[in-house]
Design a protein around this motif. Structure first.
Motif: not given
Ligand code: G3P
Length: 227
Positions: A209-212, A218-223
């Motif tokens: 999660k951290e790397e993503w 913040n846009e990456g909090h969900t795929l």
């Protein structure tokens, strides 16, 4: 292969049945009295939670074969869905298993401590036997070896009876009985949850999660919100 919950706690059963691949629920008199509820309403509530398809195993308390049969009829008449009657492997219990088999009532032979009692119960017509792994270990026996010997005898002699190993205190015992060829296990909710418990899982998930998030913010909090 079956994973069955050994509990009559409705909330534990509800939660585990929602998240885990559960095949049914086993009860016994000790498990029932722990809930301090009336017997039939409790069984019916468990049935409502797991649905009619999954197996609900209910143990008799009568000692004479004819009385065991009467209790089996009572349970089957009062509770809907797939029911198996748990019968201890006493002499009267074996007779009851034979009588119930003739009527087409499904049974699990319980309180199994030796391969020989499992063999007799299977030949009498039990659909399952439940060797008590931890209780055997506590008597300085070897519960896993008893399970292994039972599965070997059933297989060698083409006995159409399944081994639902019971009485566990740790996940290692569960793993060992699966390795020894048991067809399934029945275990308390905490042990079933423990089958996927490992501290490394949370560490790995947090790292992913951290790397993503470092890359996508913040846009990456969900795929779903990434391009
Ligand atoms: O289903 C039999 C099982 O409940 C016995 O388990 O933990 O009381 O030995 P335990």
């Amino acid at each position: 292969m079956q994973i069955v919950i050994d509990s009559a706690n409705v909330e534990s059963i509800r939660s585990l049945n929602e998240y885990f691949p559960i095949d049914g629920v086993t009860t016994n008199p000790s498990i029932i009295v722990k809930e301090k509820r009336d017997f039939l309403p409790l069984l019916r509530e468990i049935r409502a939670v797991i649905g009619n398809e999954k197996d609900l195993f209910v143990q008799v308390i009568a000692e004479k074969a004819e009385d065991i049969v009467k209790e089996a009829h009572y349970i089957c008449n009062e509770v809907t869905g797939s029911i198996l009657i748990k019968v201890p492997v006493t002499t009267e219990g074996i007779k009851a298993i034979k009588l119930l088999k003739e009527e087409g009532i499904r049974t699990l032979a319980t309180t199994v401590y030796t391969p020989m009692s499992a063999l007799i119960a299977a030949k009498a017509g039990a659909e399952y036997v439940a060797p008590y792994v931890n209780r055997i270990d506590n008597l300085t026996g070897n519960g896993v070896e008893v399970v292994s010997n039972i599965t070997r005898i059933f297989s060698e002699h083409n006995l159409p009876c399944k081994v639902l190993a019971a009485s566990f205190k740790n996940v290692q015992q569960l793993q060992n009985v699966f390795l020894s060829g048991a067809h399934g296990i029945t275990a308390p909710p905490e042990l079933i949850k423990g089958m996927i418990t490992h501290p490394s899982v949370e560490i790995d998930v947090n790292q992913f999660k951290e790397e993503w998030l470092n890359q996508f913010g913040n846009e990456g909090h969900t795929l779903l919100s990434t391009q």
